[in-house]
Design a protein around this motif. Structure first.
Motif, PDB file in Angstrom:
ATOM      1  N   ILE A   7      45.860  44.964  37.300  1.00 51.83           N
ATOM      2  CA  ILE A   7      44.628  44.195  37.419  1.00 51.83           C
ATOM      3  C   ILE A   7      44.973  42.714  37.328  1.00 51.83           C
ATOM      4  CG2 ILE A   7      42.338  43.769  36.461  1.00 51.83           C
ATOM      5  CD1 ILE A   7      42.752  46.617  37.593  1.00 51.83           C
ATOM      6  N   THR A   9      43.591  38.433  37.999  1.00 53.95           N
ATOM      7  CA  THR A   9      42.444  37.541  38.001  1.00 53.95           C
ATOM      8  C   THR A   9      42.425  36.761  39.305  1.00 53.95           C
ATOM      9  OG1 THR A   9      42.488  37.339  35.595  1.00 53.95           O
ATOM     10  CG2 THR A   9      41.306  35.632  36.816  1.00 53.95           C
ATOM     11  N   GLN A  64      37.976  39.813  38.439  1.00 56.71           N
ATOM     12  CA  GLN A  64      39.215  40.570  38.390  1.00 56.71           C
ATOM     13  C   GLN A  64      39.313  41.484  39.597  1.00 56.71           C
ATOM     14  OE1 GLN A  64      39.008  42.288  34.365  1.00 56.71           O
ATOM     15  NE2 GLN A  64      40.306  40.623  33.650  1.00 56.71           N
ATOM     16  N   LEU A 143      39.340  48.847  36.913  1.00 57.88           N
ATOM     17  CA  LEU A 143      38.794  47.526  36.634  1.00 57.88           C
ATOM     18  C   LEU A 143      37.881  47.556  35.411  1.00 57.88           C
ATOM     19  CD1 LEU A 143      37.987  46.401  40.274  1.00 57.88           C
ATOM     20  CD2 LEU A 143      39.486  45.178  38.700  1.00 57.88           C
ATOM     21  N   ARG A 147      38.676  45.612  31.572  1.00 55.47           N
ATOM     22  CA  ARG A 147      37.859  44.569  30.943  1.00 55.47           C
ATOM     23  C   ARG A 147      37.215  45.065  29.655  1.00 55.47           C
ATOM     24  NH1 ARG A 147      38.456  39.281  30.897  1.00 55.47           N
ATOM     25  NH2 ARG A 147      36.547  38.221  30.209  1.00 55.47           N
TER      26      ARG A 147
END
Length: 201
Positions: A7, A9, A64, A143, A147
């Protein structure tokens, strides 16, 4: 898949691509069809519409993406207080949308009305999008879990609007609970506001 998917940014330079990704992922959703019932117009209008969402999130949150850029999550960092009303579509956008401009604005107003005001910071998963050809492979879950692990570590709650009953079930399995009544669009589908307290550390 979720535990091994890198993952990353995203940066501001990726905004146009990300808007196209979201537009493609959301094209056939019931809520999207309610917003703009004309398929060709929706396909033409959605990239520009979602570029505003992407730009806002890049400025006020984090975007992301999976390493292959086939899925994206837009997380807004909210202060927990009242949010300003969503603006009317720009005149040139309204002109392009024609009779659908009112519904596009009404959609944003309905979601705005459901936003929580808990008086403490939280993160709002405004969009979780996976390209149509890549759905069902665990990318969205990767994802989401990435997070949520961060939010658990930092003690921050999360909020989202599930796009339908099936996605609501997925979020229930990740610690979310229903938050208030469903968002019911006039003569249209329902979305489900959901809230998640951070897991105990």
């Amino acid at each position: 898949m979720s535990s091994s998917t890198p993952i990353l940014t995203a940066g501001p330079e990726e905004a146009p691509f990300l808007a196209g990704l979201v537009a493609a992922a959301f094209h056939d959703l019931d809520a999207a069809r309610w917003q703009i019932g004309d398929d060709e117009l929706r396909r033409a209008a959605f990239p520009g519409y979602f570029q505003g969402y992407v730009a806002h999130t890049l400025a006020h949150g984090v975007v992301q993406v999976t390493e292959d850029r086939s899925a994206a999550a837009l997380w807004l960092v909210e202060d927990g207080g009242p949010q300003p009303e969503p603006p009317l579509p720009e005149p040139h956008v309204a002109a392009m949308l024609g009779p659908w401009a009112e519904r596009v604005h009404l959609f944003d107003r309905y979601l705005h009305a459901a936003l929580p005001t808990p008086g403490r910071p939280f993160e709002h998963l405004a969009i979780l999008a996976v390209l149509p050809g890549r759905q069902g492979k665990g990318l969205g879950t990767a994802l989401l879990e990435h997070r949520l692990a961060h939010l658990d570590e930092t003690g921050v709650p999360a909020y989202l609007e599930a796009s339908g009953a099936n996605t609501r079930k997925i979020y229930l399995n990740h610690g979310f609970v229903d938050h208030g009544e469903p968002i019911r669009f006039p003569d249209g589908p329902a979305m489900y506001p959901m809230w998640r307290e951070p897991a105990a550390r």
